[in-house]
Design an enzyme around this catalytic site. Structure first.
Site, PDB file in Angstrom:
ATOM      1  N   CYS A   2       7.706  -5.361  -1.440  1.00 23.79           N
ATOM      2  CA  CYS A   2       8.078  -6.731  -2.110  1.00 23.79           C
ATOM      3  C   CYS A   2       7.432  -7.271  -3.234  1.00 23.79           C
ATOM      4  CB  CYS A   2       8.468  -7.559  -0.990  1.00 23.79           C
ATOM      5  SG  CYS A   2       9.398  -6.945   0.501  1.00 23.79           S
ATOM      6  N   ARG A  27       7.987  -2.344  -6.666  1.00 22.12           N
ATOM      7  CA  ARG A  27       7.300  -2.671  -5.044  1.00 22.12           C
ATOM      8  C   ARG A  27       8.472  -2.663  -4.176  1.00 22.12           C
ATOM      9  NH1 ARG A  27       2.751  -5.454  -5.959  1.00 22.12           N
ATOM     10  NH2 ARG A  27       2.699  -6.313  -3.851  1.00 22.12           N
ATOM     11  N   TRP A  73      11.591  -4.807  -0.285  1.00 23.83           N
ATOM     12  CA  TRP A  73      11.315  -3.506   0.431  1.00 23.83           C
ATOM     13  C   TRP A  73      11.504  -3.873   1.863  1.00 23.83           C
ATOM     14  CZ3 TRP A  73       8.367  -1.073   4.090  1.00 23.83           C
ATOM     15  CH2 TRP A  73       8.226   0.172   4.342  1.00 23.83           C
ATOM     16  N   ASN A  99       6.375 -11.719   1.013  1.00 19.34           N
ATOM     17  CA  ASN A  99       6.043 -10.434   0.924  1.00 19.34           C
ATOM     18  C   ASN A  99       5.118 -10.076   2.202  1.00 19.34           C
ATOM     19  OD1 ASN A  99       4.993  -7.707   0.442  1.00 19.34           O
ATOM     20  ND2 ASN A  99       3.472  -8.600  -1.034  1.00 19.34           N
ATOM     21  N   GLY A 100       5.426  -9.241   3.095  1.00 21.18           N
ATOM     22  CA  GLY A 100       4.471  -8.858   4.151  1.00 21.18           C
ATOM     23  C   GLY A 100       5.206  -9.265   5.436  1.00 21.18           C
ATOM     24  N   LYS A 490       4.840  15.163  -4.010  1.00 24.28           N
ATOM     25  CA  LYS A 490       5.632  14.901  -5.370  1.00 24.28           C
ATOM     26  C   LYS A 490       6.862  15.612  -5.120  1.00 24.28           C
ATOM     27  CE  LYS A 490       3.476  12.454  -6.426  1.00 24.28           C
ATOM     28  NZ  LYS A 490       2.254  11.949  -5.938  1.00 24.28           N
ATOM     29  N   GLU A 493       8.830  13.469  -2.259  1.00 25.16           N
ATOM     30  CA  GLU A 493       9.336  12.025  -2.384  1.00 25.16           C
ATOM     31  C   GLU A 493      10.211  11.932  -3.727  1.00 25.16           C
ATOM     32  OE1 GLU A 493       5.950   9.674  -3.563  1.00 25.16           O
ATOM     33  OE2 GLU A 493       4.918  11.163  -4.504  1.00 25.16           O
ATOM     34  N   HIS A 509      -0.464  31.920  10.184  1.00 19.06           N
ATOM     35  CA  HIS A 509      -0.398  31.273  11.463  1.00 19.06           C
ATOM     36  C   HIS A 509       0.879  30.478  11.785  1.00 19.06           C
ATOM     37  CE1 HIS A 509      -4.456  32.708  11.959  1.00 19.06           C
ATOM     38  NE2 HIS A 509      -4.553  32.146  10.790  1.00 19.06           N
ATOM     39  N   LYS A 608       5.965   1.156  -4.326  1.00 17.26           N
ATOM     40  CA  LYS A 608       4.616   1.585  -4.869  1.00 17.26           C
ATOM     41  C   LYS A 608       3.475   0.891  -4.150  1.00 17.26           C
ATOM     42  CE  LYS A 608       2.287   3.356  -8.310  1.00 17.26           C
ATOM     43  NZ  LYS A 608       2.431   4.724  -8.210  1.00 17.26           N
TER      44      LYS A 608
END
Ligand code: F6R
Length: 613
Positions: A2, A27, A73, A99-100, A490, A493, A509, A608
């Site tokens: 956020c 973010r 987010w 944010n949080g 990489k 995502e 294995h 991010k």
């Protein structure tokens, strides 16, 4: 996660907020919203990117000199228009962005419902603004006092900004665990989750400390106290950030720009810290504690994601060269495991953002148990940088693409310097080897520059061949095992192809069962110390019809005969190979994501800076 931006002053707030939100979009981009004061508090919010919000506000009243914006987010509540921030109080007088996570939102909500509050959204944030409203109403409190008291009742992490229609020249901002920076202009203030929305207006900033609450007015007043009501004096710092660093500079995506910046960022990370000519490495943060670190019982690296992969490289390097016992831990596991720790341990956090909630919490725990804490961080002034006893910045500059590239090589550069410096100090590396390695280290940025040119077309070509795959396997041995993990991360995502990284020898294995002609297998085969073994691993893959892409040293002949494609990296000492082998893996992922039509800089579901658990 956020992004928060707010403005109070005499300028029109809307353009500042929209531009700020675009800078903070890395973010989170589930939804975006703004609140502007203009007689009323007008709130506009929309699911999706900031561009959607901009389009939505085209025909709206967007004037106002005070306002705030949020890019989300999602944590509590699905990403839609309703759950988007800002949120209003029940009487619509107050607005908040957050944010949080408010962990105890459920009992607070229940108590507020019993008081007659009605909620419109599923968010924890709406609970907080109703709580502020309730406290304000109950005791006829100012907005700052009601906010402060409300914050004493919440458990969790927050960075918030609050506005009150009844007190319109004022903004209240507070933080605990989530970051907040205040930019000081001429009779005006800019508030944001990081300095990127602020830098073009002022370079004078105050990083709000944990559990501080600030009141900022359009007459230039700035008052600061702790949430427990102790007056504080703001400490003003000068920003060291340039606006050009925040632009794409002609590249289509920040990720591509950041990949190409690596020769420079690696050189920046070494500047003033390494001299091959005079045979020294000097890491400011390390020097003070070098004695304690070389004598430490263990160095424990804590990190998440890409930064954790850097930590794994550090484990190989420090154990090999400095002969110090190293452990590498996922911060999220470490913090909840009650590990055995004491003052003889050194806990080293690696973090690009310096804000990752799990890494921060792991450090806090380590401090409580008496361990020395060290931070390897990119973002200057970030929470981890401020919390640790000592540390070193990687100096990679702002990394905006969500997929980490230049921060990874910046971290590996710093950790390689650290390993060599500790080895030199301990006397575990002969002087002649030390000097030889330093001389080669200085050549690495030029070699990366050369590699970026030589492998670009090849990566595009190979990307075209494998972009339609559903799975991919990345293999590496030794130092190149963490590189394989990083390559796989990489790819998954940004292109949404399922990928796994494995130690090459572990393949037999289990994962070998997955191999057929549809499985691209990307092998980082640059380590000469296990050359014969990696050739055997490649043959095992080929025998099962796997499609092999091998990253090999320049002039290599054996693997060339077996692999479907080879990408050559310039010759270097084995210790530096991760800095080179990762480059084609970054480019490969980038081009595959482009072919698949993905938004490289803003992959779905990601953000991010992960400031929630
Ligand atoms: C991957 C990526 C993430 C981060 C992780 C830790 O490309 O960027 O895996 O590495 O979220 O973030 P920091 O380094 O900011 O602590």
């Amino acid at each position: 996660m956020c992004g928060i931006v707010a403005y109070v002053g005499n300028k029109q707030a809307y353009p500042i907020l929209i531009k700020g939100l675009k800078r903070l979009e890395y973010r989170g981009y589930d939804s975006a919203g703004i609140a502007l004061f203009n007689d009323e508090i007008n709130i506009y919010k929309k699911k999706g990117k900031v561009a959607n919000l901009e389009e939505y506000t085209e025909d709206k009243n967007i004037s106002g000199h005070i306002g705030m914006g949020h890019t989300r987010w999602a944590t509590h509540g699905k990403p839609d228009d309703t759950n988007a921030h800002p949120h209003k109080s029940g009487n619509s007088d107050l607005a908040i962005i957050h944010n949080g996570i408010i962990e105890n939102y459920a009992p607070l909500k229940e108590a507020l419902i019993n008081e007659g509050h009605v909620f419109e959204t599923e968010t924890d944030t709406e609970v907080l603004i109703h709580l502020i409203e309730e406290l304000q109403k109950r005791d006829n409190l100012s907005i700052e006092e009601a906010t402060r008291l409300a914050l004493t009742k919440v458990i969790g992490a927050f960075a918030i900004v609050v506005m009150d229609k009844k007190d319109p020249g004022k903004i209240v901002a507070a933080r605990k665990a989530s970051p907040l920076v205040i930019g000081i202009g001429d009779g005006e203030f800019y508030i944001a989750s990081d300095a990127t929305p602020i830098v073009e207006y002022t370079n004078q900033v105050v990083y709000l400390k944990n559990e501080e609450i600030a009141v900022l007015t359009n007459t230039g007043e700035f008052s600061l106290k702790t949430i427990s009501n102790i007056k504080q004096t703001p400490s003003i710092q000068e920003l060291d950030l340039k606006i050009e660093e925040l632009e794409k500079g002609g590249y289509d995506y920040f990720m591509l720009k950041e990949i190409h910046e690596q020769p420079k960022t690696i050189a920046d990370g070494m500047r003033g810290r390494l001299s091959a000519e005079e045979s020294w490495i000097r890491l400011g943060g390390l020097e003070e504690f070098e004695n304690r670190i070389t004598k430490a019982k263990r160095l424990i690296f804590v990190a998440c994601g890409t930064s954790w992969h850097s930590g794994m490289i550090a484990e190989y390097l420090i154990e090999e060269y400095a002969r110090i016992n190293v452990e590498v831990e996922y911060a999220s596991e470490f913090r909840y495991r009650n590990p055995v720790l004491d003052e003889k341990d050194v806990v080293i956090a690696i973090s690009q953002s310096g804000e990752t909630a799990d890494t921060l919490a792991a450090l806090e725990m380590a401090k409580e148990k008496g361990a020395l804490t060290y931070g390897i961080v990119n973002v200057v002034g970030s929470s981890i940088a401020r919390l640790t006893d000592a540390g070193s910045y990687i100096h990679a500059g702002p990394e905006i693409g969500v997929a980490s590239t230049k921060a990874f090589t910046g971290q590996v550069t710093l950790l390689t310097m650290m390993a060599l410096s500790l080895a030199h100090k301990k006397g575990t590396l002969p002087k002649s080897d030390y000097s030889r390695l330093l001389a080669e280290f200085e050549n690495v940025p030029v070699k990366i520059e050369k590699l970026l040119k030589s492998c670009d077309e090849q990566c595009k070509f190979i990307a075209d061949k494998i972009a339609s795959a559903s799975n991919a396997l990345y293999l590496g041995r030794g130092l190149n095992f963490p590189v394989a993990l990083e390559g796989a991360l990489k790819l998954k995502e940004i292109s949404y192809i399922h990928a796994e990284g494995y130690p090459a020898a572990e393949m037999k294995h289990g994962p070998i069962a997955l191999i057929d002609e549809n499985m691209p297998v990307i092998v980082t085969a640059s380590n000469m110390s296990s050359y014969e073994k990696i050739i055997s691993n490649i043959q095992e893959v080929k025998a099962r019809k796997g499609y092999v892409i091998a990253i090999v040293p320049e002039g290599e002949k054996e693997i060339k005969k077996t692999a479907d494609h080879i990408i050559e990296i310039p010759e270097t000492e084995e210790i530096f190979t991760p800095l080179l082998t990762v480059i084609p893996l970054q480019l490969l992922s980038y081009y595959i994501a482009i072919i698949r039509g993905c938004n490289v800089d803003q992959p779905r579901n990601l953000a991010k800076s992960v400031t929630v658990e």
